[in-house]
Design a protein around this motif. Structure first.
Motif, PDB file in Angstrom:
ATOM      1  N   LEU A   1       0.717  -7.148   4.953  1.00 34.84           N
ATOM      2  CA  LEU A   1       0.647  -5.852   4.272  1.00 34.84           C
ATOM      3  C   LEU A   1       1.940  -5.078   4.508  1.00 34.84           C
ATOM      4  N   GLY A   2       2.301  -4.272   3.528  1.00 32.22           N
ATOM      5  CA  GLY A   2       3.345  -3.268   3.710  1.00 32.22           C
ATOM      6  C   GLY A   2       2.720  -1.922   3.452  1.00 32.22           C
ATOM      7  N   VAL A   3       3.167  -0.909   4.173  1.00 31.03           N
ATOM      8  CA  VAL A   3       2.563   0.414   3.960  1.00 31.03           C
ATOM      9  C   VAL A   3       3.627   1.508   3.963  1.00 31.03           C
ATOM     10  N   ARG A   4       3.500   2.407   2.998  1.00 31.78           N
ATOM     11  CA  ARG A   4       4.341   3.610   2.953  1.00 31.78           C
ATOM     12  C   ARG A   4       3.473   4.834   3.209  1.00 31.78           C
ATOM     13  N   CYS A   5       3.866   5.623   4.205  1.00 34.38           N
ATOM     14  CA  CYS A   5       3.106   6.842   4.535  1.00 34.38           C
ATOM     15  C   CYS A   5       4.080   7.897   5.024  1.00 34.38           C
ATOM     16  N   PHE A   6       4.437   8.811   4.139  1.00 31.65           N
ATOM     17  CA  PHE A   6       5.424   9.844   4.465  1.00 31.65           C
ATOM     18  C   PHE A   6       4.854  10.854   5.465  1.00 31.65           C
ATOM     19  N   ALA A   7       5.767  11.583   6.083  1.00 30.99           N
ATOM     20  CA  ALA A   7       5.388  12.658   6.993  1.00 30.99           C
ATOM     21  C   ALA A   7       4.652  13.757   6.233  1.00 30.99           C
ATOM     22  N   GLU A   8       3.784  14.441   6.968  1.00 33.91           N
ATOM     23  CA  GLU A   8       3.045  15.551   6.369  1.00 33.91           C
ATOM     24  C   GLU A   8       3.943  16.788   6.252  1.00 33.91           C
ATOM     25  N   GLY A   9       4.906  16.911   7.172  1.00 33.62           N
ATOM     26  CA  GLY A   9       5.856  18.016   7.091  1.00 33.62           C
ATOM     27  C   GLY A   9       5.327  19.334   7.617  1.00 33.62           C
ATOM     28  N   LYS A  10       4.266  19.269   8.417  1.00 38.26           N
ATOM     29  CA  LYS A  10       3.719  20.519   8.952  1.00 38.26           C
ATOM     30  C   LYS A  10       4.083  20.712  10.426  1.00 38.26           C
ATOM     31  N   ASP A  11       3.823  19.662  11.234  1.00 36.13           N
ATOM     32  CA  ASP A  11       4.089  19.782  12.670  1.00 36.13           C
ATOM     33  C   ASP A  11       5.019  18.653  13.101  1.00 36.13           C
TER      34      ASP A  11
ATOM     35  N   HIS B   1      20.091  19.831  -0.196  1.00 35.31           N
ATOM     36  CA  HIS B   1      19.134  19.270  -1.149  1.00 35.31           C
ATOM     37  C   HIS B   1      18.203  20.403  -1.540  1.00 35.31           C
ATOM     38  N   PRO B   2      17.719  20.441  -2.770  1.00 32.66           N
ATOM     39  CA  PRO B   2      16.853  21.564  -3.175  1.00 32.66           C
ATOM     40  C   PRO B   2      15.545  21.641  -2.400  1.00 32.66           C
ATOM     41  N   ARG B   3      15.137  20.550  -1.792  1.00 34.94           N
ATOM     42  CA  ARG B   3      13.866  20.551  -1.053  1.00 34.94           C
ATOM     43  C   ARG B   3      14.060  19.983   0.332  1.00 34.94           C
ATOM     44  N   PRO B   4      13.219  20.408   1.282  1.00 33.64           N
ATOM     45  CA  PRO B   4      13.293  19.802   2.621  1.00 33.64           C
ATOM     46  C   PRO B   4      12.778  18.367   2.550  1.00 33.64           C
ATOM     47  N   LEU B   5      13.500  17.450   3.140  1.00 30.86           N
ATOM     48  CA  LEU B   5      13.166  16.025   3.062  1.00 30.86           C
ATOM     49  C   LEU B   5      12.783  15.469   4.432  1.00 30.86           C
ATOM     50  N   PRO B   6      12.066  14.345   4.438  1.00 32.15           N
ATOM     51  CA  PRO B   6      11.605  13.751   5.697  1.00 32.15           C
ATOM     52  C   PRO B   6      12.740  13.338   6.636  1.00 32.15           C
ATOM     53  N   LEU B   7      12.363  13.133   7.885  1.00 31.48           N
ATOM     54  CA  LEU B   7      13.306  12.711   8.926  1.00 31.48           C
ATOM     55  C   LEU B   7      13.380  11.193   9.068  1.00 31.48           C
ATOM     56  N   ALA B   8      12.641  10.455   8.271  1.00 23.65           N
ATOM     57  CA  ALA B   8      12.527   9.012   8.501  1.00 23.65           C
ATOM     58  C   ALA B   8      13.876   8.304   8.425  1.00 23.65           C
ATOM     59  N   VAL B   9      14.659   8.573   7.378  1.00 24.23           N
ATOM     60  CA  VAL B   9      15.923   7.852   7.224  1.00 24.23           C
ATOM     61  C   VAL B   9      16.949   8.257   8.283  1.00 24.23           C
ATOM     62  N   PRO B  10      17.211   9.560   8.487  1.00 23.92           N
ATOM     63  CA  PRO B  10      18.190   9.867   9.539  1.00 23.92           C
ATOM     64  C   PRO B  10      17.787   9.324  10.903  1.00 23.92           C
TER      65      PRO B  10
ATOM     66  N   VAL C   1       0.863  -1.188   0.000  1.00 21.62           N
ATOM     67  CA  VAL C   1       0.000   0.000   0.000  1.00 21.62           C
ATOM     68  C   VAL C   1       0.899   1.237   0.000  1.00 21.62           C
ATOM     69  N   PHE C   2       0.951   1.908  -1.136  1.00 21.57           N
ATOM     70  CA  PHE C   2       1.813   3.077  -1.259  1.00 21.57           C
ATOM     71  C   PHE C   2       0.986   4.357  -1.247  1.00 21.57           C
ATOM     72  N   MET C   3       1.063   5.079  -0.138  1.00 17.67           N
ATOM     73  CA  MET C   3       0.424   6.396  -0.100  1.00 17.67           C
ATOM     74  C   MET C   3       1.361   7.441  -0.720  1.00 17.67           C
ATOM     75  N   ASN C   4       2.617   7.036  -0.953  1.00 19.57           N
ATOM     76  CA  ASN C   4       3.598   7.904  -1.593  1.00 19.57           C
ATOM     77  C   ASN C   4       4.362   7.057  -2.601  1.00 19.57           C
ATOM     78  N   PRO C   5       4.946   7.702  -3.607  1.00 15.86           N
ATOM     79  CA  PRO C   5       5.568   6.918  -4.675  1.00 15.86           C
ATOM     80  C   PRO C   5       6.813   6.163  -4.217  1.00 15.86           C
ATOM     81  N   SER C   6       7.193   5.200  -5.003  1.00 11.30           N
ATOM     82  CA  SER C   6       8.311   4.329  -4.661  1.00 11.30           C
ATOM     83  C   SER C   6       8.881   3.729  -5.918  1.00 11.30           C
ATOM     84  N   VAL C   7      10.180   3.571  -5.972  1.00 11.54           N
ATOM     85  CA  VAL C   7      10.800   2.787  -7.034  1.00 11.54           C
ATOM     86  C   VAL C   7      11.452   1.549  -6.434  1.00 11.54           C
ATOM     87  N   ARG C   8      12.447   1.757  -5.546  1.00 10.40           N
ATOM     88  CA  ARG C   8      13.221   0.584  -5.114  1.00 10.40           C
ATOM     89  C   ARG C   8      12.479  -0.250  -4.069  1.00 10.40           C
TER      90      ARG C   8
END
Lengths: 335, 335, 335
Positions: free
Chosen positions: A107-117, A176-185, A42-49
């Motif tokens: 199930l697997g699920v991808r759900c990125f941060a909203e980036g607001k709060d 990076h040209p855009r602010p990115l999520p904190l998930a990986v760090p 279940v991808f709520m956000n895009p994915s390649v790898r």
């Protein structure tokens, strides 16, 4: 194992067992052990790898998978309780996830941060709602503030390369040209601390990881004999490093304020990993990144194309560790 | 066979062997020979029949496949060397392809022409960059200037229909509301020449195929005993034709200049294949097209719905020849 | 069985046999009976649960599937005869469907109503054109005016719950922010009548189902011993009900007139199923919905989260009945 949401929720023995299984699967990748079993992605956000490695992994184990992208088009999952759903979302996870769970063994699920709060994203409300709703085993394919598949693959990569358990691990912020999520760090700093490493987070002013993240990492280090600290002094950080792991992330100090974040990032273009950074590191120091990586923005071609880069191996290990997770979740269950 | 990028890179024996295998697979389609094997399909441009036929083909051979669409959303592959990647693309093929190759036993890639500069598109820089980056067997799913899967399927169709090796083959330009890539006409004219046919390219002023394409086709003809020429005289072209293959393409004379191209196309709506065209052709002359085809724009209903149309069989042969390519690439390798 | 387009085209014995097979597959889901067989899923409109359940179902039976979405991007299928295709669509179903049929042992197709002209949508021109063009077995994945997979799953759910064959079945219109297709109410009202139930369609003024739909349902009831009527009196409808099936649909009285439809819907927000509705129903009355459902718009949380809701089971039965249909279509055929 019914949930793979966060390495910190697994005991040492489980992690060790997953890494051993992953290496065995790397040597002998194809079997029929998951014949007839289905993984729902279940991808709520895009994915390649992530998509490719999970679909390939299930197939190599004799099983199958399907992909749904509820975040596309007019569709989407509501996750909050008690909402009057007269807006964008046509379906609540309370129905959506149990329904999909009837078509899948996990199930697997991808759900990125909203980036607001920041506090909201660190609390992972979407992943939490999905986990609460899923009656079947659930894998985190990258959530608001975690990416355990990446962290476990990186752990295996460090083991494969014989990087000492107590070696020096530098997690460096990069432009990076855009602010990115904190998930990986977040996932990586805790993984390295958990592995017993001497971890330094190298980052400019305003980019210190959230206190909650640093505390979790410090606690992991306290059990493993590792250490965690932060600095903005590159020379000090790089001194004697075994590994430099580059990653860009959103400034916690300006979280959700796009303009303030952009001002903070202005002038930080030299946070691009270059071969010169490694002058005071160990001669065989490795360069790591979770990919995708913007060449000559995050890291110079010379580093990425040189002998110290292990980014492709890291991604390769995604396949092996994820198959180990799937086997652990599904291998022994009755159909 | 480690690459299937261009029929002209294969020797006669390999092509003959692929065609024989394709016919055998058509008679006996299902097996387990690719059990556990995975094909990674990378679509930088959309696809219906290529996606479906490759996924079906792998499944019928006992294997599996995954689809990634890096050209969609905020994603995409950079292909040039030394670029500072601060623009649209978040990933370079130098990482993207080797990573996906770790999840697959072979890759297929679709990368259409950019349509701006003819020499650039004919040089196929994207396909070239991907081929250079792929450590695993690679299939061209239609590139900037080639479509070997289509060409091989068409070859098989001509064989199936007992069209003489030295029969007369007319490739006719046809009207279309938009300028279309050169990949199919380039692949088809060379295939027909290579098969030994008497090839005529029938096209209006300004739509002559690029010199480089005609030279490749002429060279192929010189080895096979065929011939290649161009004309804008329909009666002359159709005289005694065994096959008319219709296809629209970008005017090479106005390549990259959308307005000039549109002016050139203006007034060419009568380049719609009609039953009357076949008056001087052989009575059993066939009509071919690679599909999708716009009815009553490219070709009249009467031709498409009549006995001479073999467009559906052509598409059916895509499945069989592609399975032969996959078997040749993967069938004998150890896992 | 070569077509699964409408339950009304199947005899009682076939329906009974499908329901029996579905229950057997629910108990014993995994086999190799469709080894090497491929299902082609053609979605002209988006899907979550239909896509997932069909892909999972084929995999559990040992087969495979592919998904094409011709309605996305610059692609699309023309369905009318004799059209000059110089507009949006690049391909006609007369080619598109026979081509895909060569890559698949059966096809499934989703084609929603256009929502402009009621008589046109009820005549199902797109489904009809596709059915005429398909040389292989064809499954309706929800068409302009039918959804037999949903109806058969609902039938099985009623059987599973031991709802009496002659029990009282209320199909209630519900508020929704947008006008929705008639496919599900049409399929469900006829299914319930066919099952022999005492069917009441509860709806506000202007939302009476089309005469043609009510006539088909009445005819089905006349053979089964059931009954069908309409009312806007909630108390009368709910009196003694065994089942309340909620669904929103386009006002037939204002079909295709977006503004008139919106005015009609204005003030109907209280057509939200609430626990109070069940006061005069049977104590064990069930709540059904085909999903996705907007919480607190179509139905209150208390109903959906309570013991009477069987919406998740309904969706689960989609998998089982669809596998029965696939087995019936493909199980006994030679490859």
């Amino acid at each position: 194992m019914n949930r793979f949401l966060d390495l910190e929720l697994l005991d040492d023995q489980t992690i060790a067992s997953l890494l051993t299984t992953a290496s065995a699967l790397q040597r002998d990748p194809i079997s029929d052990v998951l014949r007839g079993r289905v993984l729902g992605l279940v991808f709520m956000n895009p994915s390649v790898r992530t998509l490719a490695s999970f679909q390939s992994g299930m197939a190599q184990l004799g099983g199958s998978s399907f992909v749904v992208t509820p975040g596309q088009g007019s569709w989407g999952f509501e996750t909050q309780d008690g909402v009057v759903m007269d807006g964008t979302f046509a379906e609540h996870v309370k129905e959506g996830i149990p329904v999909l769970a009837q078509y899948a063994d996990a199930l697997g699920v991808r759900c990125f941060a909203e980036g607001k709060d920041l506090a909201t994203d660190l609390a992972e409300p979407v992943l939490g709602a999905i986990a609460a709703a899923s009656p079947v085993p659930l894998v985190n394919l990258e959530s608001e503030a975690n990416h355990p598949c990446q962290a476990l693959a990186d752990w295996k990569t460090l083991d494969d390369l014989d990087v000492p358990r107590d070696g020096k691990f530098v997690l460096s912020w990069a432009f990076h040209p855009r602010p990115l999520p904190l998930a990986v760090p977040t996932a990586v700093v805790t993984m390295a601390a958990r592995r017993g490493m001497d971890v330094t987070v190298l980052r400019p002013e305003g980019y210190g990881l959230p206190a909650q993240v640093m505390e979790t990492a410090a606690q992991a280090a306290s059990f493993s004999g590792g250490a965690v600290r932060e600095t903005d002094d590159r020379a000090e950080a790089m001194e004697g490093a075994h590994v430099v792991y580059a990653k860009s992330w959103h400034a916690p100090a300006a979280y959700g304020d796009v303009e303030a974040e952009a001002r903070l990032r202005e002038g930080l273009r030299d946070w691009r990993v270059a071969e010169e950074w490694f002058g005071v590191a160990r001669p065989d120091a490795r360069f790591m990144h979770c990919l995708p990586v913007r060449r000559n923005v995050v890291v110079a071609d010379a580093v990425l194309d040189g002998a110290r880069s292990v980014v492709v191996q890291q991604a390769g290990n995604r396949l092996h560790v994820q198959k180990a997770v799937l086997l652990e979740m599904l291998g022994g269950r009755d159909t």
